[in-house]
Design a protein around this motif. Structure first.
Motif, PDB file in Angstrom:
ATOM      1  N   MET A   1       0.036  83.654  57.375  1.00 56.00           N
ATOM      2  CA  MET A   1       0.714  83.323  56.044  1.00 56.00           C
ATOM      3  C   MET A   1       0.401  82.035  55.542  1.00 56.00           C
ATOM      4  N   PRO A   2      -0.006  81.903  54.559  1.00 52.27           N
ATOM      5  CA  PRO A   2      -0.613  80.624  53.905  1.00 52.27           C
ATOM      6  C   PRO A   2       0.572  79.948  53.664  1.00 52.27           C
ATOM      7  N   LEU A   3       0.291  78.487  53.834  1.00 54.22           N
ATOM      8  CA  LEU A   3       1.537  77.377  53.607  1.00 54.22           C
ATOM      9  C   LEU A   3       1.569  77.452  52.241  1.00 54.22           C
ATOM     10  N   SER A   4       2.972  77.193  51.594  1.00 47.74           N
ATOM     11  CA  SER A   4       3.208  77.096  50.187  1.00 47.74           C
ATOM     12  C   SER A   4       2.669  75.616  49.779  1.00 47.74           C
ATOM     13  N   ALA A   5       2.494  75.232  48.575  1.00 50.66           N
ATOM     14  CA  ALA A   5       2.269  73.855  48.235  1.00 50.66           C
ATOM     15  C   ALA A   5       3.476  72.767  48.497  1.00 50.66           C
ATOM     16  N   ASP A   6       4.817  73.342  48.410  1.00 56.82           N
ATOM     17  CA  ASP A   6       5.681  72.301  48.786  1.00 56.82           C
ATOM     18  C   ASP A   6       5.722  72.296  50.110  1.00 56.82           C
ATOM     19  N   ARG A   7       5.524  73.055  50.971  1.00 57.09           N
ATOM     20  CA  ARG A   7       5.538  73.129  52.360  1.00 57.09           C
ATOM     21  C   ARG A   7       4.163  72.024  52.911  1.00 57.09           C
ATOM     22  N   LYS A   8       3.427  72.234  52.191  1.00 59.67           N
ATOM     23  CA  LYS A   8       1.989  71.449  52.432  1.00 59.67           C
ATOM     24  C   LYS A   8       2.318  69.858  52.152  1.00 59.67           C
ATOM     25  N   LYS A   9       2.947  69.888  51.022  1.00 62.46           N
ATOM     26  CA  LYS A   9       3.214  68.351  50.796  1.00 62.46           C
ATOM     27  C   LYS A   9       4.353  67.791  51.776  1.00 62.46           C
ATOM     28  N   GLN A  10       5.369  68.395  52.325  1.00 61.64           N
ATOM     29  CA  GLN A  10       6.420  67.904  53.053  1.00 61.64           C
ATOM     30  C   GLN A  10       5.504  67.728  54.538  1.00 61.64           C
ATOM     31  N   TYR A  11       4.566  68.510  54.866  1.00 60.43           N
ATOM     32  CA  TYR A  11       3.849  68.159  56.006  1.00 60.43           C
ATOM     33  C   TYR A  11       2.890  66.977  55.971  1.00 60.43           C
ATOM     34  N   ARG A  12       2.368  66.946  54.659  1.00 58.25           N
ATOM     35  CA  ARG A  12       1.440  65.527  54.578  1.00 58.25           C
ATOM     36  C   ARG A  12       2.107  64.424  54.879  1.00 58.25           C
ATOM     37  N   SER A  13       3.479  64.259  54.345  1.00 57.80           N
ATOM     38  CA  SER A  13       4.400  63.440  54.237  1.00 57.80           C
ATOM     39  C   SER A  13       4.518  62.874  55.968  1.00 57.80           C
ATOM     40  N   LEU A  14       5.011  64.103  56.554  1.00 53.60           N
ATOM     41  CA  LEU A  14       5.474  64.079  58.061  1.00 53.60           C
ATOM     42  C   LEU A  14       4.094  63.475  58.849  1.00 53.60           C
ATOM     43  N   GLY A  15       2.886  64.221  58.333  1.00 56.38           N
ATOM     44  CA  GLY A  15       1.585  63.651  59.046  1.00 56.38           C
ATOM     45  C   GLY A  15       1.401  62.247  59.048  1.00 56.38           C
ATOM     46  N   HIS A  16       1.564  61.783  57.696  1.00 58.44           N
ATOM     47  CA  HIS A  16       1.241  60.524  57.634  1.00 58.44           C
ATOM     48  C   HIS A  16       1.018  59.310  58.813  1.00 58.44           C
ATOM     49  N   ASN A  17       2.528  59.349  59.585  1.00 60.01           N
ATOM     50  CA  ASN A  17       2.840  58.440  60.482  1.00 60.01           C
ATOM     51  C   ASN A  17       2.216  59.003  61.976  1.00 60.01           C
ATOM     52  N   LEU A  18       1.507  60.288  62.053  1.00 65.17           N
ATOM     53  CA  LEU A  18       0.973  60.722  63.271  1.00 65.17           C
ATOM     54  C   LEU A  18      -0.105  59.985  63.624  1.00 65.17           C
ATOM     55  N   ASN A  19      -0.439  59.891  65.028  1.00 65.99           N
ATOM     56  CA  ASN A  19      -1.838  59.702  65.350  1.00 65.99           C
ATOM     57  C   ASN A  19      -2.460  60.671  66.060  1.00 65.99           C
ATOM     58  N   ALA A  72      -4.517  78.446  63.320  1.00 64.88           N
ATOM     59  CA  ALA A  72      -3.722  77.483  62.680  1.00 64.88           C
ATOM     60  C   ALA A  72      -4.236  77.230  61.137  1.00 64.88           C
ATOM     61  N   GLU A  73      -3.492  76.487  60.575  1.00 71.39           N
ATOM     62  CA  GLU A  73      -3.792  76.272  59.040  1.00 71.39           C
ATOM     63  C   GLU A  73      -4.145  74.755  58.933  1.00 71.39           C
ATOM     64  N   ILE A  74      -5.158  74.521  57.903  1.00 73.05           N
ATOM     65  CA  ILE A  74      -5.285  73.122  57.546  1.00 73.05           C
ATOM     66  C   ILE A  74      -4.321  72.707  56.573  1.00 73.05           C
ATOM     67  N   VAL A  75      -3.683  71.754  56.930  1.00 72.89           N
ATOM     68  CA  VAL A  75      -2.823  71.031  55.723  1.00 72.89           C
ATOM     69  C   VAL A  75      -3.557  69.980  54.796  1.00 72.89           C
ATOM     70  N   ILE A  78      -9.124  64.404  55.568  1.00 70.40           N
ATOM     71  CA  ILE A  78      -9.509  63.072  54.909  1.00 70.40           C
ATOM     72  C   ILE A  78     -10.297  62.726  55.793  1.00 70.40           C
ATOM     73  N   GLY A  79     -11.569  62.333  55.471  1.00 66.05           N
ATOM     74  CA  GLY A  79     -12.522  61.770  56.149  1.00 66.05           C
ATOM     75  C   GLY A  79     -12.766  62.585  57.366  1.00 66.05           C
ATOM     76  N   LYS A  80     -12.484  61.882  58.589  1.00 66.47           N
ATOM     77  CA  LYS A  80     -12.720  62.399  60.073  1.00 66.47           C
ATOM     78  C   LYS A  80     -11.483  62.872  60.477  1.00 66.47           C
ATOM     79  N   VAL A  81     -10.401  62.826  59.814  1.00 68.95           N
ATOM     80  CA  VAL A  81      -9.355  63.354  60.212  1.00 68.95           C
ATOM     81  C   VAL A  81      -8.746  64.790  59.568  1.00 68.95           C
ATOM     82  N   ALA A  82      -8.223  65.672  60.289  1.00 74.19           N
ATOM     83  CA  ALA A  82      -7.698  66.778  59.693  1.00 74.19           C
ATOM     84  C   ALA A  82      -5.979  66.817  60.471  1.00 74.19           C
ATOM     85  N   LEU A  83      -5.366  67.360  59.433  1.00 69.53           N
ATOM     86  CA  LEU A  83      -3.916  67.517  59.801  1.00 69.53           C
ATOM     87  C   LEU A  83      -3.741  69.058  59.837  1.00 69.53           C
ATOM     88  N   ILE A  84      -3.333  69.691  60.900  1.00 69.89           N
ATOM     89  CA  ILE A  84      -3.308  71.175  61.022  1.00 69.89           C
ATOM     90  C   ILE A  84      -1.999  71.528  61.589  1.00 69.89           C
TER      91      ILE A  84
END
Length: 99
Positions: A1-19, A72-75, A78-84
């Motif tokens: 099931m593909p992620l919705s645009a709102d869910r991707k936006k939420q996950y991008r903001s959560l992923g910002h602080n992840l290593n 998994a789904e790609i969220v 950016i460059g050499k880093v992927a958030l999945i």
């Protein structure tokens, strides 16, 4: 099931602080890398992966293959880093990055 645009936006903001949890060298995907990727997705659900691949086209191909192998789904990429993201069957609230 593909992620919705709102869910991707939420996950991008959560992923910002992840290593990055998993690092993939130029050799590509081995069984051990896939096993570690699956373990990390089971534990955390949302992870960053660092790709040490210089060629942009090859890097995109590795990300697609990695998501296919791990189901998994790609969220974001950016460059050499992927958030999945992959939803865990039995999420652990203490380990999960989204709960």
């Amino acid at each position: 099931m593909p992620l919705s645009a709102d869910r991707k936006k939420q996950y991008r903001s959560l992923g910002h602080n992840l290593n990055p949890i998993v690092t993939i060298a130029g050799k590509g995907l081995s069984e051990n890398v896939i096993a570690e990727l699956n373990r990390a997705l089971d534990d955390h659900e949302l992870i960053k992966v660092k790709l040490m691949v210089a060629d942009r086209d090859l890097r995109k191909q590795v990300v697609k293959e990695m998501c296919k192998e791990a189901r998994a789904e790609i969220v974001q990429e950016i460059g050499k880093v992927a958030l999945i993201f992959r939803e865990a069957k039995q999420p652990n609230p203490k380990l999960s990055n989204i709960r």
